[in-house]
Scaffold this active site. Structure first.
Site, short mmCIF file in Angstrom:
data_model
loop_
_atom_site.label_atom_id
_atom_site.label_comp_id
_atom_site.label_asym_id
_atom_site.label_seq_id
_atom_site.Cartn_x
_atom_site.Cartn_y
_atom_site.Cartn_z
N SER A 1 0.83 -1.20 0.00
CA SER A 1 0.00 0.00 0.00
C SER A 1 0.87 1.25 0.00
O SER A 1 1.89 1.31 0.69
CB SER A 1 -0.91 0.01 1.23
N GLN B 1 0.60 -0.47 -4.91
CA GLN B 1 -0.77 0.05 -4.95
C GLN B 1 -0.77 1.53 -4.59
O GLN B 1 -0.15 1.94 -3.61
CB GLN B 1 -1.66 -0.73 -3.98
N LEU B 2 -1.51 2.32 -5.35
CA LEU B 2 -1.52 3.77 -5.16
C LEU B 2 -2.90 4.31 -4.82
O LEU B 2 -3.89 3.98 -5.48
CB LEU B 2 -1.03 4.47 -6.43
N TYR B 3 -2.94 5.17 -3.79
CA TYR B 3 -4.06 6.09 -3.59
C TYR B 3 -3.65 7.41 -4.24
O TYR B 3 -2.56 7.93 -3.96
CB TYR B 3 -4.34 6.31 -2.11
N THR C 1 -6.15 1.95 -6.80
CA THR C 1 -7.36 1.69 -6.03
C THR C 1 -8.42 2.70 -6.42
O THR C 1 -8.18 3.91 -6.44
CB THR C 1 -7.08 1.76 -4.52
N ARG D 1 -15.84 4.96 9.93
CA ARG D 1 -15.37 3.85 10.76
C ARG D 1 -15.93 4.09 12.18
O ARG D 1 -15.34 4.81 12.99
CB ARG D 1 -13.85 3.80 10.77
N LYS E 1 -8.11 -1.98 -8.50
CA LYS E 1 -8.64 -2.57 -7.27
C LYS E 1 -9.91 -1.84 -6.83
O LYS E 1 -9.91 -0.62 -6.69
CB LYS E 1 -7.59 -2.48 -6.15
N SER F 1 -12.97 -6.37 -5.20
CA SER F 1 -12.78 -6.05 -3.79
C SER F 1 -13.79 -5.00 -3.35
O SER F 1 -14.15 -4.11 -4.12
CB SER F 1 -11.36 -5.51 -3.55
N HIS G 1 -12.99 -3.57 -0.38
CA HIS G 1 -12.12 -3.00 0.66
C HIS G 1 -12.35 -3.68 2.01
O HIS G 1 -12.22 -3.06 3.07
CB HIS G 1 -12.37 -1.49 0.79
N ARG H 1 -14.68 -2.02 4.37
CA ARG H 1 -14.19 -0.86 5.12
C ARG H 1 -14.51 0.47 4.44
O ARG H 1 -14.22 1.53 4.98
CB ARG H 1 -12.67 -0.98 5.32
N ASP I 1 -10.38 -10.30 -3.06
CA ASP I 1 -10.15 -10.41 -1.63
C ASP I 1 -11.48 -10.20 -0.91
O ASP I 1 -12.49 -9.88 -1.51
CB ASP I 1 -9.07 -9.44 -1.14
#
Length: 328
Positions: free
Chosen positions: A125, A147-149, A175, A184, A228, A250, A252, A255, A283
């Site tokens: 990540s 993996q990039l945000y 992503t 959350r 993703k 996915s 997430h 989440r 996943d």
């Protein structure tokens, strides 16, 4: 019932300290819980809002039953697979998880080393320490994916792709399901804000993410591209139109957007839409070898391991990652 014969003590076996103390996944969970404070624990086990999507991930797996055939020679089972021109011992990819440093100081470097030692794939990540370059240096021979945000403009994205290529990452993952940081509620109830969130900048770039960024990467870079967060056949079809190499199914881990479908409920429609024109990752609550079998039998090429990775890392660091994969 004792017939009078003296009872003999159960034979015990002393296990080494190399991770063999763990004989099932529950032992990782128990040891991780003992080592982590409540905030770190909630980060692993929690999800967004009512955590419905997270529960559906597990339910979707548990709904699938096997039809076991017998009298087939299984003396020489080989669970290996070949992806990105590399042979892996299992069709497993350790999924990207942010803030791994709260579970072990070596964070992504420890995971990458353990994954490389075992012979699986690792996805790092962009919001996990020790970062792109240091993780590559720690595990140069592992099959690594970055993996990039998106936290910046086109130049930000292009720089990340170029750095991933320069540091030997096999593929690049974008992503696409995090336009907004989710509610959350375990954290909200404690009035707790994670430090990594306080440091985060550039959220508007992720909110503004469009297919043009996918086209930008494909037009300018040769590295295989993973998307993703694909959860519908319609978006899988658009990804194919843009030349995406891997579709990563996915939600997430439940989440982000709550009240979505379980990942294994989504997978069949993605497999049908892709029809062999790209490869597929998935996943979402995968934590047993039988879970992996279900995903592969349903059309996935690689299965991502998320929460179980965190428990293993918190329980025993790099050795925990290796042992967890051995148990799978």
């Amino acid at each position: 019932m004792n017939d009078g014969t003296p009872l003999r003590p159960t034979r015990t076996v002393e296990l080494g300290a190399s991770g063999e103390e763990f004989q099932n996944i529950h032992e990782f969970v128990r040891k991780a819980r003992a080592r982590l404070n409540q905030n770190a624990w909630d980060y692993i086990v929690g999800a967004s809002e009512t955590e419905t999507t997270m529960r559906r991930n597990r339910m979707a797996l548990d709904e699938i039953a096997f039809r076991p055939r017998v009298l087939r020679n299984v003396a020489g089972v080989d669970a290996s697979t070949e992806v990105f021109g590399r042979k892996l011992r299992l069709p497993v990819m350790i999924a990207p998880v942010g803030a791994l440093e709260i579970f072990d100081p070596a964070a992504g470097a420890a995971v990458a080393r353990g994954v490389g030692q075992f012979g699986a794939a690792h996805m790092l990540s962009s919001v996990s320490e020790p970062g792109l370059e240091a993780t590559a240096k720690a595990a140069p021979d592992a099959l690594r994916i970055y993996q990039l945000y998106v936290r910046g403009d086109d130049a930000f994205v292009e720089d990340a792709v170029s750095r991933a290529i320069a540091n030997g990452y096999t593929a690049f993952c974008l992503t696409v399901d995090t336009a907004h940081y989710s509610r959350r509620e375990r954290d909200i109830a404690k009035r707790y804000v994670r430090e990594s969130r306080l440091r985060a900048t550039g959220g508007d770039f992720q909110k503004g993410l469009e297919w043009r960024t996918v086209k930008l990467i494909k037009d300018k870079h040769k590295i295989p591209l993973v998307l993703k967060g694909i959860a519908t056949a319609e978006d899988a079809a658009i990804a194919l139109d843009h030349g995406v190499d891997w579709i990563y199914v996915s939600n997430h881990g439940g989440r982000q957007l709550d009240h979505g479908r379980g990942a294994m409920h989504v997978l069949p429609e993605i497999v049908d839409a892709v029809a062999g024109r790209a490869r597929i990752m998935v996943d979402g609550s995968f934590c047993r070898g039988t879970d992996i079998v279900k995903a592969v039998a349903s059309g996935a090429d690689l299965v991502g391991i998320g929460r179980l990775q965190c428990w293993a890392l918190a329980a025993a660091g790099e050795a925990g990652i290796v042992r967890m994969l051995e148990l799978l």
